[in-house]
Design an enzyme around this catalytic site. Structure first.
Site, PDB file in Angstrom:
ATOM      1  N   CYS A   2       0.818  -1.207   0.000  1.00 11.66           N
ATOM      2  CA  CYS A   2       0.000   0.000   0.000  1.00 11.66           C
ATOM      3  C   CYS A   2       0.859   1.268   0.000  1.00 11.66           C
ATOM      4  O   CYS A   2       2.023   1.245   0.370  1.00 11.66           O
ATOM      5  CB  CYS A   2      -0.917   0.080   1.207  1.00 11.66           C
ATOM      6  SG  CYS A   2      -1.812  -1.431   1.521  1.00 11.66           S
ATOM      7  N   ARG A  27       2.507   0.739  -5.608  1.00 11.78           N
ATOM      8  CA  ARG A  27       2.493  -0.051  -4.387  1.00 11.78           C
ATOM      9  C   ARG A  27       1.190  -0.841  -4.230  1.00 11.78           C
ATOM     10  O   ARG A  27       0.981  -1.503  -3.228  1.00 11.78           O
ATOM     11  CB  ARG A  27       2.693   0.865  -3.175  1.00 11.78           C
ATOM     12  CG  ARG A  27       3.944   1.725  -3.279  1.00 11.78           C
ATOM     13  CD  ARG A  27       4.031   2.688  -2.127  1.00 11.78           C
ATOM     14  NE  ARG A  27       4.368   2.004  -0.904  1.00 11.78           N
ATOM     15  CZ  ARG A  27       5.590   1.736  -0.505  1.00 11.78           C
ATOM     16  NH1 ARG A  27       6.611   2.111  -1.233  1.00 11.78           N
ATOM     17  NH2 ARG A  27       5.808   1.104   0.619  1.00 11.78           N
ATOM     18  N   TRP A  73      -3.009  -2.546  -1.515  1.00 14.75           N
ATOM     19  CA  TRP A  73      -2.787  -3.885  -2.057  1.00 14.75           C
ATOM     20  C   TRP A  73      -3.207  -4.811  -0.932  1.00 14.75           C
ATOM     21  O   TRP A  73      -2.594  -4.833   0.133  1.00 14.75           O
ATOM     22  CB  TRP A  73      -1.316  -4.075  -2.414  1.00 14.75           C
ATOM     23  CG  TRP A  73      -1.053  -5.364  -3.126  1.00 14.75           C
ATOM     24  CD1 TRP A  73      -1.243  -5.619  -4.452  1.00 14.75           C
ATOM     25  CD2 TRP A  73      -0.548  -6.574  -2.552  1.00 14.75           C
ATOM     26  NE1 TRP A  73      -0.885  -6.917  -4.735  1.00 14.75           N
ATOM     27  CE2 TRP A  73      -0.460  -7.524  -3.603  1.00 14.75           C
ATOM     28  CE3 TRP A  73      -0.168  -6.962  -1.277  1.00 14.75           C
ATOM     29  CZ2 TRP A  73      -0.001  -8.821  -3.404  1.00 14.75           C
ATOM     30  CZ3 TRP A  73       0.285  -8.258  -1.072  1.00 14.75           C
ATOM     31  CH2 TRP A  73       0.371  -9.169  -2.136  1.00 14.75           C
ATOM     32  N   ASN A  99       0.208   1.176   6.053  1.00 15.24           N
ATOM     33  CA  ASN A  99       0.956   0.342   5.116  1.00 15.24           C
ATOM     34  C   ASN A  99       1.758  -0.659   5.937  1.00 15.24           C
ATOM     35  O   ASN A  99       2.484  -0.268   6.842  1.00 15.24           O
ATOM     36  CB  ASN A  99       1.882   1.257   4.289  1.00 15.24           C
ATOM     37  CG  ASN A  99       2.992   0.502   3.584  1.00 15.24           C
ATOM     38  OD1 ASN A  99       4.099   0.993   3.456  1.00 15.24           O
ATOM     39  ND2 ASN A  99       2.717  -0.685   3.131  1.00 15.24           N
ATOM     40  N   GLY A 100       1.618  -1.960   5.636  1.00 16.98           N
ATOM     41  CA  GLY A 100       2.353  -2.974   6.386  1.00 16.98           C
ATOM     42  C   GLY A 100       1.420  -4.087   6.828  1.00 16.98           C
ATOM     43  O   GLY A 100       0.293  -4.212   6.335  1.00 16.98           O
ATOM     44  N   GLU A 459      11.825 -16.456 -17.353  1.00 17.00           N
ATOM     45  CA  GLU A 459      11.396 -15.059 -17.394  1.00 17.00           C
ATOM     46  C   GLU A 459      10.258 -14.866 -18.405  1.00 17.00           C
ATOM     47  O   GLU A 459       9.285 -14.151 -18.134  1.00 17.00           O
ATOM     48  CB  GLU A 459      12.609 -14.159 -17.722  1.00 17.00           C
ATOM     49  CG  GLU A 459      12.323 -12.690 -17.856  1.00 17.00           C
ATOM     50  CD  GLU A 459      11.621 -12.049 -16.663  1.00 17.00           C
ATOM     51  OE1 GLU A 459      11.528 -12.671 -15.593  1.00 17.00           O
ATOM     52  OE2 GLU A 459      11.129 -10.921 -16.819  1.00 17.00           O
ATOM     53  N   LYS A 463       6.520 -13.499 -17.442  1.00 11.90           N
ATOM     54  CA  LYS A 463       5.947 -12.308 -18.073  1.00 11.90           C
ATOM     55  C   LYS A 463       4.588 -12.628 -18.662  1.00 11.90           C
ATOM     56  O   LYS A 463       3.631 -11.902 -18.471  1.00 11.90           O
ATOM     57  CB  LYS A 463       6.909 -11.838 -19.175  1.00 11.90           C
ATOM     58  CG  LYS A 463       7.066 -10.396 -19.392  1.00 11.90           C
ATOM     59  CD  LYS A 463       7.784  -9.589 -18.368  1.00 11.90           C
ATOM     60  CE  LYS A 463       8.051 -10.120 -17.036  1.00 11.90           C
ATOM     61  NZ  LYS A 463       8.849  -9.382 -16.150  1.00 11.90           N
ATOM     62  N   GLU A 466       1.880 -13.367 -15.905  1.00  7.26           N
ATOM     63  CA  GLU A 466       1.441 -12.273 -15.033  1.00  7.26           C
ATOM     64  C   GLU A 466       0.514 -11.266 -15.708  1.00  7.26           C
ATOM     65  O   GLU A 466      -0.282 -10.624 -15.032  1.00  7.26           O
ATOM     66  CB  GLU A 466       2.615 -11.580 -14.324  1.00  7.26           C
ATOM     67  CG  GLU A 466       3.491 -10.726 -15.182  1.00  7.26           C
ATOM     68  CD  GLU A 466       4.583 -10.035 -14.369  1.00  7.26           C
ATOM     69  OE1 GLU A 466       5.675  -9.876 -14.910  1.00  7.26           O
ATOM     70  OE2 GLU A 466       4.356  -9.667 -13.207  1.00  7.26           O
ATOM     71  N   HIS A 482      11.221 -36.160 -17.251  1.00  8.74           N
ATOM     72  CA  HIS A 482      11.188 -36.622 -15.855  1.00  8.74           C
ATOM     73  C   HIS A 482       9.859 -36.308 -15.179  1.00  8.74           C
ATOM     74  O   HIS A 482       9.782 -36.226 -13.949  1.00  8.74           O
ATOM     75  CB  HIS A 482      12.356 -36.023 -15.068  1.00  8.74           C
ATOM     76  CG  HIS A 482      13.683 -36.465 -15.581  1.00  8.74           C
ATOM     77  ND1 HIS A 482      14.128 -37.761 -15.471  1.00  8.74           N
ATOM     78  CD2 HIS A 482      14.654 -35.808 -16.267  1.00  8.74           C
ATOM     79  CE1 HIS A 482      15.317 -37.887 -16.040  1.00  8.74           C
ATOM     80  NE2 HIS A 482      15.655 -36.698 -16.538  1.00  8.74           N
ATOM     81  N   LYS A 582       3.691  -3.122  -8.097  1.00  9.21           N
ATOM     82  CA  LYS A 582       5.041  -2.932  -8.621  1.00  9.21           C
ATOM     83  C   LYS A 582       6.103  -3.138  -7.527  1.00  9.21           C
ATOM     84  O   LYS A 582       7.154  -3.692  -7.787  1.00  9.21           O
ATOM     85  CB  LYS A 582       5.148  -1.525  -9.213  1.00  9.21           C
ATOM     86  CG  LYS A 582       6.467  -1.213  -9.852  1.00  9.21           C
ATOM     87  CD  LYS A 582       6.485  -1.661 -11.290  1.00  9.21           C
ATOM     88  CE  LYS A 582       7.838  -1.514 -11.939  1.00  9.21           C
ATOM     89  NZ  LYS A 582       8.093  -2.624 -12.859  1.00  9.21           N
TER      90      LYS A 582
HETATM   91  C1  F6R Z   1       7.612  -9.344 -12.668  1.00  9.03           C
HETATM   92  C2  F6R Z   1       7.906  -8.408 -11.633  1.00  9.03           C
HETATM   93  C3  F6R Z   1       8.142  -8.923 -10.257  1.00  9.03           C
HETATM   94  C4  F6R Z   1       9.320  -8.186  -9.621  1.00  9.03           C
HETATM   95  C5  F6R Z   1       9.503  -8.622  -8.158  1.00  9.03           C
HETATM   96  C6  F6R Z   1      10.706  -7.967  -7.534  1.00  9.03           C
HETATM   97  O1  F6R Z   1       7.460  -8.713 -13.907  1.00  9.03           O
HETATM   98  O2  F6R Z   1       7.959  -7.233 -11.864  1.00  9.03           O
HETATM   99  O3  F6R Z   1       8.347 -10.297 -10.268  1.00  9.03           O
HETATM  100  O4  F6R Z   1      10.457  -8.478 -10.365  1.00  9.03           O
HETATM  101  O5  F6R Z   1       8.372  -8.301  -7.431  1.00  9.03           O
HETATM  102  O6  F6R Z   1      10.609  -6.582  -7.584  1.00  9.03           O
HETATM  103  P1  F6R Z   1      11.890  -5.664  -7.356  1.00  9.03           P
HETATM  104  O7  F6R Z   1      12.782  -5.877  -8.525  1.00  9.03           O
HETATM  105  O8  F6R Z   1      11.352  -4.271  -7.267  1.00  9.03           O
HETATM  106  O9  F6R Z   1      12.519  -6.131  -6.081  1.00  9.03           O
END
Ligand code: F6R
Length: 587
Positions: A2, A27, A73, A99-100, A459, A463, A466, A482, A582
């Site tokens: 948050c 956030r 969040w 927040n927390g 990766e 992507k 998500e 396996h 994010k």
């Molecule tokens: C995926 C993504 C997340 C972040 C993860 C770590 O696209 O963005 O998996 O990579 O939450 O975030 P940071 O890099 O800010 O520690």
């Protein structure tokens, strides 16, 4: 998680809160709310969804002089208007934004219920409002400290009272909180990007403050006044626009060459002398999600170039697992935001054993940067879309440079290669519309590769899952037989990443084993057609042949574009995927 904002300003407090909340949506954006104080009392407006919905819903209160706002969040309690913050105490005396996570909230709630409190929300945060309303100390700061002492867990909260005072009360432990106070405007926020240029204060754990329009009084946990020094604001967020792109994610994918160019410029004269003096026995690379994938790639670089034992670990595991660390262990923490709670906690753990802590982050003023011995900027520039794209490429490139930084000759060569990569990328952006159309309706997609291609597969799968919400999984190609082959049915899409000539036959064998069981194969490669049996694939995307250690950056970009295209075809907003944020600032 948050984001919280509190403002004391006679003219514009509503506007300043909204502007701050918009910047804090990285956030979380499950719900939002604002509580404003004027001479008539407190006025609270809340909504599910983003700040734009909140702005539409909230009438303008021109004579408000204090306001607190929140973008959520969800951790405890479903995403609903009821559970949105600000939360007021039952007697209407206090309103808070938090927040927390309050870890002992169930115990506190049980005790409060016994005393006759009725809870209106399912959140852990409501105990803060209830505790504040419980006692009637002469001084509100005493009240604040008394209530906060009961809390266990992580918190940054702003509280305001239903009176005519122009004050906000704040407390902090483990979640970030900053204060700006100048020219009769005070702002409290989870991130200094909400502040105008100038000085601001950073709250430390278990510090408290009463923030008024032109003054901030700080207290320690004993209730004694303390003096804090301001720091200069370097975090003012440039106004980031989509620059003609439909979404930030697409814009950010296209910004990768420029970001790599910036990384080159920022690191070319970087002084690595301190790092070079370190006696290092092994390397641990720690991060979460996409950043963890860059750690996997980084570990490969350290093993290859330095012939040193290197291992990547997800931060959430590193925190609690049996890690063998000592003063000769180099720990590298990778985080775009620098605010990921697991990564920060992992760094705190590592610090107990070794001083050799390097962080790679995109945010110079971040908490992770402040607790590391050395911080390398990944130089990606602001990344707004939740799915990390250009930052991943810069993390991989920065780790490549770091692993080569121990000898000058190697470093110079590595720098040149990054520059060349950035130039090649400028000319390499492919249209993946057809590929995306082909897979957009699927329920399950597999990605396979070996070595670095396996990391790229991980990766790529992250992507795509998500932002498309399709169940995507990546496997080391050799692992299919396996167990995973049981999941291959007629027409199951398998995306094969194959850029390494040395093991191409092995990768192809795995792919054809899947095809023999009905899989539809798609190929991403930089190898010539005769090496990859192109006719066995539904589609083949050929990449230019760049340096073999850096091709992983190039390979990632079509996978990012693929994810973007699929998300848009499915009608999803790629910038704000459901249930994510994010910066993941809670455990
Ligand atoms: C995926 C993504 C997340 C972040 C993860 C770590 O696209 O963005 O998996 O990579 O939450 O975030 P940071 O890099 O800010 O520690």
């Amino acid at each position: 998680m948050c984001g919280i904002v509190g403002v004391i300003d006679s003219k514009d407090c509503q506007k300043i809160v909204f502007e701050g909340l918009k910047k804090l949506q990285y956030r979380g954006y499950d719900s939002a709310g604002i509580c404003l104080k004027n001479d008539k009392g407190l006025h609270t407006y809340k909504t599910k969804g983003t700040i734009d919905s909140l702005i539409k819903k909230s009438p303008e209160i021109k004579d408000a002089y204090v306001a607190i706002g929140h973008t959520r969040w969800a951790t405890h309690g479903e995403v609903s208007e009821k559970n949105a913050h600000p939360i007021t105490s039952l007697n209407g005396e206090w309103a808070i934004v938090h927040n927390g996570i309050i870890e002992n909230f169930e115990e506190l709630k049980d005790n409060l219920v016994k005393e006759g409190h009725v809870f209106k929300t399912e959140t852990d945060s409501e105990v803060i409002a209830s505790l504040l309303s419980l006692k009637n100390f002469k001084n509100d700061v005493e009240n604040l400290i008394w209530a906060t002492k009961k809390l266990k867990g992580s918190y940054a909260f702003c509280a305001m009272k239903n009176d005519k005072e122009r004050s906000i009360f704040i407390a902090k432990n483990k979640s970030p909180l900053y204060i700006y106070c100048k020219d009769n405007t005070s702002i409290v926020a989870s991130d200094p990007i909400c502040f105008p240029e100038g000085e601001y204060y950073k709250m430390e754990d278990l510090e408290f403050a009463q923030v008024s329009q032109s003054e901030v009084i700080f207290y320690n946990i004993k209730g004694e006044k303390i003096i804090k020094q301001p720091i200069t604001n370097m975090a003012v967020m440039q106004d980031v626009s989509k620059n003609g792109y439909e979404h930030f994610m697409l814009k950010e994918i296209y910004e990768t060459p420029e970001a790599l160019q910036n990384l080159y410029t920022n690191l070319k004269d970087y002084d690595f002398s301190k790092i070079k003096k370190w006696w290092i026995n092994k390397v641990k690379l720690i991060g979460c999600g996409t950043a963890f994938h860059s750690c996997l790639m980084g570990a490969r670089f350290f093993k290859k170039f330095l012939k040193i034992d290197a291992e990547a670990i997800t931060a959430s595991e590193f925190r609690y697992d049996y890690e063998i660390l000592d003063s000769t262990t180099l720990c590298i923490f990778v985080s775009q935001s620098g605010e990921t709670a697991d990564t920060i906690a992992a760094a705190e753990k590592a610090k107990k054993f070794t001083k050799k802590i390097i962080s790679l982050t995109n945010v110079a003023h971040s908490t992770l940067a402040s607790i590391s011995s050395i911080t390398l900027p990944i130089s990606a520039g602001p990344e707004i879309a939740v799915a990390s794209t250009k930052a991943y490429c810069c993390q991989v490139a920065a780790l490549y440079l770091l692993a080569n930084a121990f000898t000058e000759k190697r470093f110079d060569k590595a720098l040149k290669k990054i520059k060349r990569l950035s130039n090649i990328l400028e000319r390499f952006y492919v249209n993946l519309g057809k590929f995306a159309f082909d897979i957009a309706g699927e329920n399950s997609i597999f990605f396979i590769g070996r070595g670095a291609d396996y990391v790229t597969a991980l990766e790529g799968a992250l992507k795509l899952k998500e932002i498309s919400y399709i169940n995507c999984n990546a496997f080391a190609a050799g692992e299919l037989k396996h167990g995973v082959l049981t999941l291959i049915e007629k027409e199951t899409p398998v995306i094969v990443i194959a850029t390494d000539k040395k093991i191409i036959e092995k990768t192809m064998n795995s792919a054809f084993e899947a095809k023999a069981r009905g899989a539809k194969l798609y190929l991403i490669t930089a190898l010539p057609p005769h090496l990859v049996n192109i006719e066995k694939f539904e589609m083949c995307l050929s990449l230019p042949n760049v340096d073999k250690d850096l091709i992983c950056v190039l390979t990632t970009i079509p996978l990012q574009l693929l994810a973007y295209n699929v998300a848009v075809m499915k009608g999803n907003n790629p910038d704000m995927p459901r249930n994510l944020a994010k910066a993941v600032t809670v455990e």
